[in-house]
Scaffold this active site. Structure first.
Site, short mmCIF file in Angstrom:
data_model
loop_
_atom_site.label_atom_id
_atom_site.label_comp_id
_atom_site.label_asym_id
_atom_site.label_seq_id
_atom_site.Cartn_x
_atom_site.Cartn_y
_atom_site.Cartn_z
N GLU A 71 0.89 -1.17 0.00
CA GLU A 71 0.00 0.00 0.00
C GLU A 71 0.92 1.21 0.00
OE1 GLU A 71 -2.60 0.28 3.48
OE2 GLU A 71 -2.38 2.43 3.19
N CYS A 118 -3.18 7.20 5.79
CA CYS A 118 -3.12 6.82 4.36
C CYS A 118 -4.37 7.31 3.64
CB CYS A 118 -3.08 5.32 4.18
SG CYS A 118 -2.04 4.46 5.35
#
Lengths: 509, 509
Positions: free
Chosen positions: B245, B282
Site C-alpha cells: 500500500e 493513508c
C-alpha cells in the site's frame, strides 16, 4: 519500413501456406487497445456477457469443420484431437457463462452498521468489478483451448473485461478465423467489435503489455518469453497483474510397492501420457522417479515397449523440432544418462519419442545434471532411478514449482499405509495439482480445477483453467454509507439479482 | 564493520531515547527467515492458530499501559489515539481468529467425477494452503495496527504463514516489545519463537524481500520505498507476490447541491478528517473538489475557521516534518495557488495544519500543477474549485489510483436525482472504497472492507484490512483421484471440519 508479413506455415512440410496478416504496428496495437477500452461498458450487463459466451460457443461449433481443418493445417495436431479440443473450448465458454449467471464470483460481502465493533463498522458493501482491458497471449500447443477463444479470453470476457489477443505465430490463420467468430457472436448481442481485439507479431506483444490502458495479462508459453513479459508488466509506471503459465516438469513418483503391484500398467500409462499430443502438453510428465531393482526394471521394459511402438509425430513448428533435438541430445550426453529408447529425429519433419534414464543420485545436488530438471518440450521424459525414499525425497525437494505432481501408490498405500501420507505432504509444496494413480495430461474444466503452481509453473497464485480463473480479472470495491438508491444492484438489501452473498458474517444463498 | 545502532527517538524533541537494537546483518536476516520457515509446520493446525491469535490479543491488552507509553514516546500520537489503536489491533487479531475458525477462506471446492463434462471431470478437490514465510514491512503511522502485530501479521499468521517483520525505524522499541508479546503468546500454544521474527534496518528489509525462502510480502508505506521493494520482489529468480500500500490522494467531491445544503458541516468535517492524527493517515483526504461560487465559499469559510483552530502537532519523525514543510512550500508557490490557512512549521518540533486552494482548471491537463495530485503526508489538503461538473470530472479522470474516493451529495442526489449515479460511476474506477457523505479516515475492520485500490494505492488487487486480507497469503492446490484415506480433512466427503464448501456447483454451509 514495410509491414512484416505474417505467414501461415504447415509444420508437416515447413512450407508457407498463405500470408494471413501483417504484424501490428504500435499504432495498431494502440487502436486495438483503445477499441477494447471503449467497449468495456458494453460488457457491464452480466446477462449479455453470458449470452455472448454461449453464442460464441454455438458459432464456433457451427464453424467446426473449417476451423478444425485450418487448425490441423497449421498445427499438425490431427482432426480427432482438434475436434475434441474445440468441444472443450465450447464447454469452457458455456461453463464461464454459467459462472457469470450464478454470480458467486462477484464475492458480495455486506456489513450492516455495528457500533459494538472496534472501531465501529459503518454500512459497508463490497463486490468485485472488472479490471478493464486484458491482454491475452495465446499458446502454440492448444490452438483452441489456450488461444483466441481459450480460457484466458473466456474468463476475461466473463469477468466483464474486453480482451486484446496476441496471436500465436504457429496458427495465425486459425486465430483470424476464431476472432471473426467471436466478433460475430459479439455483434449478435449488440457488442462492439472491440471487445475482442487481435494483433500479430512479437513487438506487438511487448507493446501490448506496456500499454497504459491494459490492466492485466494472461499468458501461456515458455519461461523465457513469459518472464520477459512478466518483467515488462512489473516495470510499467503502474504495474499490472501478469498471470503467466511458463513451464513445468510435472514430476511423477512411483513407489516400490506400486511398481511391485503393477509395473506394466504404469509403464504403459506413462508412455501414453508423455507422448500424448507429441509430448507438447504443459502437464507432460517430464521426470519420473522409479525405484531401482526388479519391479522398476519391469516398469522400464513396459515403457520401452510402448514408447518404441509410438509413431513419429510432427511438432508444432520447426523451431520446436530444432529445440527438441538439441535438448534431448544435450541431455543424453550427460554422464550416466542412458537412452533405452532414443528420442530424436523421425523423418525430415517429424520426431520420434523416447526416454532417458539417470540414477536419482545424480539429481540430489547442484551440478550439470540439473539440466534434466528443466522442461524439455516434446515426446521425451527422464526416468530417475532411486535407491530409497530419502533419495527420491531429496530430488523432489530440489524441484522448482510445477503445475502437477503425481504419485503412483500400491493399494495398501492408497489406503493410508506406508509412505502414502508422507509422499502427498512432499508433493503438495511443489505443485498446484496433486494426482494419485493418474496421469497429469488431461486438464478437466471444473470449479475444483487448479491449473497453476509455484513459479515457474505460474507467475501468480492463480489458475488458468476452471471457474476460479475469472478471479484474475477482477478487483474488489467497497461502498461505505452509500444510500440504497445509488448502490449497485448487487449490493442492495433486497438482492434483486439473487446473488449468493455474505451478510454480517453469514453466507447466504 | 560495527553493527549500526538502532535508536528510539522522541519526535517531540528529536532526541534519542535509547539504543534498542542493532541493524540486522544479512546473516541475521537469513537466521530469522530460516527460523520462520522451520516453524511453518507448527502453524498447520487451524485451532492452534486461532487460539494463538486470541492469546496474542489478550496479552497485548494485558501489556497495554507499557505499550501505549512506549508507543507515545516514539510516535507522539498521544495515549488516547494509541489506546484506541491498540484496541483495534486486538479486535483485528480476534477477527482473524474467527475467520480461521469458520474456514470459508480455505475456499474448498469439490467436484465428484462427471463423465458428461467435456472433457470428463475426474474426482477433483481444491482448497487453499499457506504460501510459507511472509515478510511484513511495518508502517510508521500506525505503530500498532499496521506494524508488528498489525493486519499483515495477523492475516499471515491466520493463513498459517510465519512472518518476519521489518520494524519501522520510527518505533523500534515498541516493535521489540510487541514482538516479545507475540512470541510469548506463541509459546503459550507450543509454537516456536520463529513464527514471528523481527529485524531492523533498511538493508535488512532489502535482504528480506530477496530471500529465497520468503514467499510473499506485505508493505505499508511510501511510493518510493514500496516501489523499490516491489521491484526487488519482481526481479527475484522466482518472483513473489508483493502486496504494498504505497500512497493515495483520496479525492473528495462536494456537489453544488450538497454545498448549498450544508456547506458549514462539510467544511468542519473536512477539517476534522484532514487533521486527524496530524494528517498522517493513508486515507487522509488530499484533494477536495469544491464548487466555485457562494456555497463553496461558505464551505471554505467553515474550513478556514476549523483548521485555524487546530493545534499544532508533532509528526512521526523529523524527516517527515522536513518533507512536509518542503512539500507544502513547493505547492504553495505554484501559480494561482492560495493558502487561506498556511500549513507550515509550528514550533521547533511541530507543524501547523493548513490548506491550499487552486482553480480546478489548473488540474485538467499535464503541467506543473500535477504536483497537487501527489500525496503530501501531514495536515494539509488541496481544495480545487470547479466551475462545472465537466471540469470536476476532467480532474477525477486524471487521478492515479486511490484507496478511497468520497462524494458529498444533497439529500435529493442521495435519493438518486441529478449527478449522484454519474459521480459514483466516475469514482469507482479510481478507488478501492467509495464513500457517500462520510470521511475516509477511520478504516473499519470488517469482512466487507476493502483497503486497497488501483496503483499506487496498492501494488496488487488485494486488501490489507478486513477478512479477505487473508487471501494474500494462500494458494490453491487441487487433488485429483486422491483416495479418501489420503485426503486432507478439509476435502473429505464427510466434512469432518464442518467447513462451508462448494460441492458439484452447489454452495453448502
Amino acid at each position: 519500413m514495410a509491414a512484416a508479413p505474417v505467414w501461415s506455415v504447415d509444420p508437416r512440410t515447413g512450407k508457407r501456406r498463405e500470408q494471413v496478416a501483417v504484424e501490428a504496428t504500435a499504432q495498431e496495437v494502440d487502436d486495438a487497445v483503445r477499441a477494447a477500452h471503449a467497449a468495456r461498458a458494453s460488457l457491464a450487463d452480466r446477462a449479455v456477457r453470458a449470452a455472448f459466451l454461449r453464442t460464441a460457443a454455438e458459432q464456433l461449433e457451427a464453424a467446426k469443420d473449417g476451423l478444425v481443418e485450418t487448425a490441423d493445417a497449421e498445427s499438425a495436431l490431427g482432426p480427432v484431437r482438434l475436434t475434441g479440443e474445440l468441444a472443450r473450448t465450447c464447454y469452457q465458454l458455456r461453463a464461464f457463462a454459467d459462472t457469470v449467471d450464478e454470480g458467486a464470483f462477484l464475492d458480495v460481502i455486506i456489513n450492516h452498521p455495528d457500533a459494538t465493533a472496534t472501531p465501529p463498522i459503518p454500512d459497508l458493501r463490497r463486490h468485485k468489478v472488472p479490471l478493464g482491458t486484458v491482454a491475452v497471449y495465446a499458446a502454440s500447443n492448444f490452438p483452441f483451448a489456450f488461444s483466441v477463444a481459450g480460457g484466458d479470453t473466456a474468463s476475461a470476457l466473463a469477468a466483464g473485461c474486453p480482451v486484446v489477443v496476441k496471436a500465436h505465430p504457429d496458427h495465425p490463420a486459425l486465430s483470424e478465423l476464431v476472432a471473426k467468430v467471436l466478433r460475430r457472436a459479439a455483434a449478435a448481442h449488440g457488442l462492439p467489435e472491440g471487445v475482442v481485439g487481435l494483433v500479430h507479431g512479437f513487438a506487438a506483444g511487448v507493446e501490448l503489455v506496456r500499454h497504459p490502458l491494459v490492466t492485466a495479462a494472461g499468458f501461456t508459453g515458455s519461461v523465457r518469453g513469459g518472464r520477459a513479459l512478466f518483467d515488462a508488466a512489473a516495470a510499467r509506471p503502474a504495474p499490472i497483474p501478469f498471470h503467466g503459465e511458463l513451464g513445468s516438469l510435472n514430476p511423477v513418483v512411483v513407489t516400490e510397492a506400486a511398481a511391485d503391484e503393477r509395473a506394466e500398467a504404469i509403464g504403459a500409462g506413462l508412455a501414453g501420457s508423455m507422448t500424448l499430443g507429441v509430448g507438447q502438453f504443459c502437464v507432460k510428465p517430464g521426470l519420473v522417479l522409479v525405484p531401482s531393482g526388479a519391479a522398476g526394471d519391469r516398469l522400464l521394459t513396459a515403457l520401452t515397449d510402448a514408447v518404441s511402438d509410438t509413431d513419429a509425430g510432427v511438432l508444432l513448428d520447426h523451431r520446436m523440432r530444432d529445440n527438441f533435438l538439441a535438448g534431448v541430445g544435450e541431455r543424453a550426453k550427460l554422464p550416466e544418462v542412458e537412452s533405452p529408447v532414443t528420442p530424436g529425429a523421425g523423418g525430415e519433419h517429424t520426431v520420434s519419442a523416447g526416454f532417458l534414464t539417470v540414477p536419482a543420485a545424480r539429481l540430489t545436488a547442484d551440478g550439470e545434471h540439473d539440466l534434466l530438471l528443466e522442461e524439455c518440450f516434446g515426446p521425451v521424459t527422464v526416468v530417475a532411478r532411486y535407491s530409497d525414499d530419502a533419495e527420491a525425497g531429496a530430488v523432489l525437494s530440489r524441484l522448482p514449482g510445477n503445475l502437477t505432481a503425481t504419485v503412483h501408490l500400491s493399494a495398501g498405500e492408497a489406503a493410508g499405509e506406508g509412505r502414502g501420507p508422507a509422499l502427498l505432504a512432499e508433493l503438495t509444496p511443489i505443485a498446484g495439482r496433486v494426482l494419485v494413480d493418474g496421469w497429469p495430461t488431461g486438464v478437466a474444466v471444473a470449479a475444483a480445477q487448479h491449473h497453476g503452481g509455484p513459479y515457474p509453473a505460474t507467475t501468480s497464485t492463480s489458475t488458468s483453467v476452471g471457474g476460479t480463473a475469472i478471479e484474475r480479472w477482477m478487483r474488489p470495491v467497497a461502498y461505505q454509507g452509500v444510500p440504497e438508491a445509488l448502490l449497485p444492484a448487487e449490493l442492495r438489501d433486497d438482492n434483486p439479482l439473487g446473488l449468493p452473498r455474505r451478510i454480517d458474517g453469514r453466507l447466504e444463498r
